[in-house]
Every structure is written in structure tokens, then in C-alpha cells.
Design a protein around this motif. Structure first.
Motif, mmCIF file in Angstrom:
data_model
loop_
_atom_site.group_PDB
_atom_site.id
_atom_site.type_symbol
_atom_site.label_atom_id
_atom_site.label_comp_id
_atom_site.label_asym_id
_atom_site.label_seq_id
_atom_site.Cartn_x
_atom_site.Cartn_y
_atom_site.Cartn_z
ATOM 1 N N SER A 339 0.774 -1.197 0.127
ATOM 2 C CA SER A 339 0.256 -0.107 0.017
ATOM 3 C C SER A 339 0.742 1.319 0.078
ATOM 4 N N HIS A 340 0.112 2.374 -0.513
ATOM 5 C CA HIS A 340 0.954 3.670 -0.341
ATOM 6 C C HIS A 340 1.357 3.958 1.244
ATOM 7 N N LEU A 341 0.671 3.464 2.055
ATOM 8 C CA LEU A 341 1.026 3.690 3.462
ATOM 9 C C LEU A 341 2.250 3.018 3.834
ATOM 10 N N ASP A 342 2.746 2.192 2.893
ATOM 11 C CA ASP A 342 3.939 1.734 3.229
ATOM 12 C C ASP A 342 5.342 2.235 2.832
ATOM 13 N N TYR A 343 5.280 3.219 2.071
ATOM 14 C CA TYR A 343 6.196 4.217 1.173
ATOM 15 C C TYR A 343 7.038 4.736 2.464
ATOM 16 N N PHE A 344 6.328 5.576 3.587
ATOM 17 C CA PHE A 344 6.945 6.203 4.353
ATOM 18 C C PHE A 344 8.075 5.298 5.339
ATOM 19 N N PRO A 345 7.417 4.415 5.914
ATOM 20 C CA PRO A 345 8.424 3.532 6.501
ATOM 21 C C PRO A 345 9.551 2.810 5.818
ATOM 22 N N THR A 346 9.300 2.537 4.528
ATOM 23 C CA THR A 346 10.256 2.178 3.710
ATOM 24 C C THR A 346 11.334 3.075 3.315
ATOM 25 N N ASP A 362 0.931 4.063 9.576
ATOM 26 C CA ASP A 362 -0.213 2.920 9.464
ATOM 27 C C ASP A 362 0.221 1.781 8.356
ATOM 28 N N GLY A 363 1.405 2.042 7.877
ATOM 29 C CA GLY A 363 2.167 1.168 7.168
ATOM 30 C C GLY A 363 3.215 0.404 7.734
ATOM 31 N N GLU A 364 3.830 -0.490 6.920
ATOM 32 C CA GLU A 364 5.280 -0.878 7.515
ATOM 33 C C GLU A 364 6.294 -1.006 6.291
ATOM 34 N N SER A 365 7.593 -1.080 6.619
ATOM 35 C CA SER A 365 8.343 -1.208 5.724
ATOM 36 C C SER A 365 8.751 -2.280 4.938
ATOM 37 N N LEU A 366 8.744 -2.071 3.599
ATOM 38 C CA LEU A 366 8.741 -3.152 2.611
ATOM 39 C C LEU A 366 10.152 -3.628 2.298
ATOM 40 N N VAL A 367 11.314 -3.050 3.072
ATOM 41 C CA VAL A 367 12.544 -3.440 2.772
ATOM 42 C C VAL A 367 12.844 -4.835 2.945
ATOM 43 N N PRO A 368 12.240 -5.565 4.017
ATOM 44 C CA PRO A 368 12.380 -7.118 4.132
ATOM 45 C C PRO A 368 11.739 -7.828 2.825
ATOM 46 N N LEU A 369 10.669 -7.340 2.351
ATOM 47 C CA LEU A 369 10.040 -7.955 1.133
ATOM 48 C C LEU A 369 11.028 -7.585 0.050
ATOM 49 N N LEU A 370 11.533 -6.594 -0.029
ATOM 50 C CA LEU A 370 12.139 -6.141 -1.313
ATOM 51 C C LEU A 370 13.455 -7.026 -1.229
ATOM 52 N N THR A 371 14.154 -7.119 -0.159
ATOM 53 C CA THR A 371 15.522 -7.924 -0.032
ATOM 54 C C THR A 371 15.343 -9.348 0.073
ATOM 55 N N GLY A 372 14.228 -9.668 0.064
ATOM 56 C CA GLY A 372 14.195 -11.228 0.293
ATOM 57 C C GLY A 372 14.336 -11.610 1.827
#
Length: 469
Positions: A339-346, A362-372
Motif C-alpha cells: 500500500s501507499h502507506l508503506d512508502y514512508f516507513p520504507t 499505518d504502513g510497514e517497511s517493505l525493505v524485508p520484502l524487497l530484499t528477500g
């Protein structure tokens, strides 16, 4: 001689280490109203988007990315604050008008008319940690006020008061103030040579900013006015796609197709500048849209239901591609619901900035997903649109996505619809009646979320006249 070589090795090692410690640049490209299937790399071959294609080849393409809202202002507010528009009480596009249909059951929910000045933006946090933050394009988060007979901006709500050190073209308007070609009639963008094309002007402003700030980490927020109405592009692009359509290709609207290619060219110019500066390997690039498309039609209508202004997939699902060399595996595709809300913490994790425990995100970082190295921890995405849009006579409601299931809750009669998205992306088969326990559980979950974020709700219309049976 040996000592001299050792000293040189130490100095070179130190220089490399210092370069590695420099936080990554962030280039954030958001195209206005770009539909999920409007890019070549998302499956439509009628339009040329070589730079988006390159980004997908070198990064990760998302199949289930969602906007924070189904219209522009609340989505942008969610992006830049990391907070749900429902929590901000900024739930509709900025306007002094309301667009309720005739004899509505409900009237618009109360709403604020600009991003509140006390809300912390990701630009403010990045700025405070040494980033140069540049803004280019459509803002649509500022308050317009009346000063005599003129409408002017409340400067406190402009980009350069929300963490950016500049403002190239941003104001409270949803589209280009005076059109796509100079003179622009935009007080926040000096006119260029007569006939200069707005996307090209904004990309030029951005590359100049990148050059000026190449020796420190920078954020580029390229929030294009394209591909929003009014539909207009250069004669060359229009003629290119008219010719393709005449030759039998599934182009749809040739002018719109040209606008999509023009938006892609902006991305290309930014990528080219990163290459020129030797910064591509230390830059996080994201390409996305602010909400679902508006059915201008590059090619055949996609399977998604409805368009922007609606809570169906056509209004909420957006393209999203991320490139981060050395961290994101090239050519990958993610089916994760983000979601858009994930951009800030990412952005914060990319920049190496610790999370502020007092900051509501309200979002969460996507770094773990992005980096596997991990995945998404939350169990649901939520949406709340309690206002009428000018684009369509939409129905007021909200939605929750949990796993592969999406529940819509309509506010006028409290009814629900339930869909299994991967089997039914077009939301044609409502399975609520077949799954009453699941539907009721998701409905309770959604209503709890509304209370948790203190969402403003639509109000009954005291003048409503029930239809005669």
C-alpha cells in the motif's frame, strides 16, 4: 615504498567505506491517474514505455499494490504522512464543492481541506537527517483561500513548508493550472519558452536539482501532472498513436497513449541523470500512481471493475515498480499486497533512519520484502471513502482486504460484498451469501478499524425522500 603503498590502501579503503555509508538517494516518481494496465510492462503493448520496462527488468514489479484512497488528495496525504486518510480526516479531493447525487441517503463526511500542518511528512524526516528534498509537479494537498476576488494558496500548506526546500509547480489544483504548455499560469512555476511542454519542464527542473545536490543524499519527488485530464500531449506523440490505431493496433485513445509515453520519458530522463552522475547503484527508485486509472483507454478495458472514485479494484489497484541495485533482485515480480502507506516507513529504513516511537505510521517497511529477508507482517489493508467524487456518482463505503478476500461495506444500507481477488480480480462474483461467517467477521473487523482511527462518517441526509414503492 611499502609504507607508502600501505598508506594509499588505507586511504582508498576509507574512501570506499565512506561512500558505502552515504545513505541512498530516493527518486520517487508518481504518475497522476495512471491505471494498473497502462504500462507496457504490465501487459499492454500498444504504448511504448521503455523506461518503466527497464525499471521492471532491473527491479521488482508489484501485482497487488494499492492506493491509500481511490482519489488523489487522500492518496497523496497517505503517501506523504504514512497515515490512513481516515485517520487524517482528509478523505476527498480538495474542493469547495460537493458532488452528491440527487436525493442521496447520505451526505459527505466532514473533512479537512489540506494536509494538516502538524502532520510529519517523510520529506521533513529525511530533511532533518541531511537529505536535500526537491518537489516537482502536482501537490494537491494545500489549502486555497479567498483573498478578495482571487483564490490564493495558504503558503503554510505548500510543499516548501512540508519538508521540501523548493516547490516546482505544486499547488491546490488537481490538474495543470493553465494547461500543458507554457505559459503555464502557475504561480509556482515560472513560464518557459512559449509552447514548452510541462512534463519536459518538470524533468529539467529535477535534473538540475540532482546535479546541484549530487554530493549529498537527495530525495526527488516527481509527482507528475500527467496523465490527468485535460487530455493533451505533443503533436508528435498524438500522431504516432493515431497512426498505430489506424494500422489496427489496440491503442484506445491516442492522446492518452501519448501522455503515458510522455510520463515514461520523464522517468527515463531521471534514470539517465542518475547514470550520468554515477549514482544509479546508490539510489532507490520507485514508480507508481496516486490512484486507479480513469478509463481513458490505452488498449482494451482491463478486467478490473470500475475506475478511480470507486472502491472496486479499478479505483484502488496501481502499478508499482521498485529498483534498488544490490538489494532488490532484478526482474522479480511480487504478489504481496502492499500500500501507499508503506512508502514512508520504507523510505526511513532505506535511509537508515530509526523509527520514531512517537510517530504514527499505518504502513510497514517493505525493505524485508524487497530484499528477500522477510515479508509483510500485517494481516489486512483498509480503505475508507465517505465522500462523493466529481468524477462519478460513486457509492460511499469502505473496504478491507485480508489475505485473498476483499469485503466492501456500503454505508447507505450497511450491506456488504465479498470477493476472492486472485480468482476473481474483476469482482464479478459476490460470495458474501455463500460465506456469511467470513463476511460478518470481516465486517466487524472493518468497523473496529474505523473506530480505532476515529474515522469521520457520512451523515444522514435530512431531506432524503424514500422512493415510492
Amino acid at each position: 615504498m611499502k609504507n607508502m603503498l600501505l598508506m594509499m590502501a588505507i586511504l582508498l579503503t576509507g574512501a570506499v567505506s565512506g561512500e558505502e555509508q552515504r545513505p541512498p538517494n530516493i527518486v520517487f516518481v508518481m504518475v497522476d491517474d495512471l491505471g494498473l494496465y497502462d504500462l507496457n510492462c504490465y501487459g499492454y503493448k500498444a504504448v511504448d514505455t521503455p523506461h518503466a520496462n527497464r525499471l521492471a527488468e532491473e527491479g521488482m514489479l508489484f501485482r497487488h499494490a494499492y492506493a491509500a484512497s481511490t482519489v488523489c488528495t487522500p492518496s497523496r496525504a497517505g503517501v506523504i504522512s504514512g497515515q490512513a486518510p481516515a485517520r487524517l480526516h482528509l478523505t476527498n479531493h480538495i474542493s469547495n464543492q460537493h458532488f452528491a447525487p440527487e436525493n442521496p441517503v447520505l451526505l459527505n463526511a466532514p473533512e479537512v481541506t489540506a494536509l494538516p500542518t502538524d502532520v510529519v511528512t517523510f520529506a521533513e524526516v529525511l530533511r532533518d537527517h541531511g537529505y536535500a528534498c526537491g518537489f516537482f509537479g502536482k501537490w494537491h494537498l494545500s489549502r486555497q483561500k479567498t483573498d478578495g476576488s482571487n483564490r490564493v494558496e495558504d503558503e503554510r500548506t505548500q510543499p516548501d513548508h512540508q519538508g521540501f526546500e523548493n516547490n516546482a509547480g505544486g499547488n491546490g489544483n488537481g490538474g495543470p493550472s493553465g494547461g500543458w504548455f507554457s505559459p503555464y499560469k502557475n504561480p509556482y512555476l515560472p513560464n518557459g519558452p512559449e509552447g514548452e511542454y510541462l512534463p519536459e519542464r518538470l524533468e529539467n527542473e529535477a535534473v538540475v536539482y540532482m546535479e546541484a545536490n549530487k554530493d549529498k543524499p537527495f530525495l526527488i519527488a516527481m509527482w507528475n501532472y500527467t496523465v490527468h485530464s485535460p487530455l493533451e500531449t505533443t503533436d508528435a506523440l498524438t500522431e504516432k498513436y493515431r497512426a498505430r490505431k489506424a494500422a489496427g493496433e489496440k491503442v484506445g485513445n491516442p492522446v492518452y497513449a501519448g501522455m503515458v509515453e510522455a510520463a515514461d520519458a520523464v522517468l527515463g530522463r531521471l534514470l539517465e541523470k542518475l547514470d550520468e552522475l554515477g549514482l544509479q547503484d546508490n539510489t532507490f527508485v520507485i514508480l507508481t500512481s496516486d490512484n486507479g486509472g480513469f478509463n481513458y483507454g490505452v488498449a482494451d478495458a482491463p478486467p478490473l471493475r470500475k475506475t478511480k472514485s470507486w472502491l472496486y479494484e479499478g479505483g484502488l489497484r496501481i502499478p508499482m515498480i521498485v529498483r534498488w541495485p544490490g538489494r532488490v533482485k532484478p526482474g522479480t515480480v511480487s504478489e504481496a499486497y502492499v500500500s501507499h502507506l508503506d512508502y514512508f516507513p520504507t523510505f526511513m529504513e532505506v535511509a537508515g533512519i530509526p523509527k520514531d516511537p512517537d510517530l504514527i505510521l499505518d504502513g510497514e517497511s517493505l525493505v524485508p520484502l524487497l530484499t528477500g529477508t522477510g515479508g509483510i507482517e500485517r494481516d489486512a489493508l483498509y480503505f475508507h471513502y465517505p465522500n462523493y467524487a466529481w468524477h462519478a456518482k460513486n457509492r460511499l463505503g469502505g473496504a478491507v482486504i485480508e489475505g485473498d478476500y476483499k469485503l466492501l461495506n456500503w454505508y447507505d444500507d450497511d450491506s456488504v460484498e465479498l470477493y476472492q481477488l486472485k480468482k476473481d480480480p474483476g469482482e464479478k462474483n459476490d460470495i458474501a451469501a455463500e460465506n456469511p461467517e467470513l463476511a460478518e467477521r470481516l465486517k466487524r473487523k472493518f468497523k473496529k478499524w474505523l473506530k480505532d482511527v476515529n474515522a469521520n462518517m457520512p451523515v444522514p441526509n435530512p431531506d432524503y425522500v424514500p422512493p415510492v414503492e
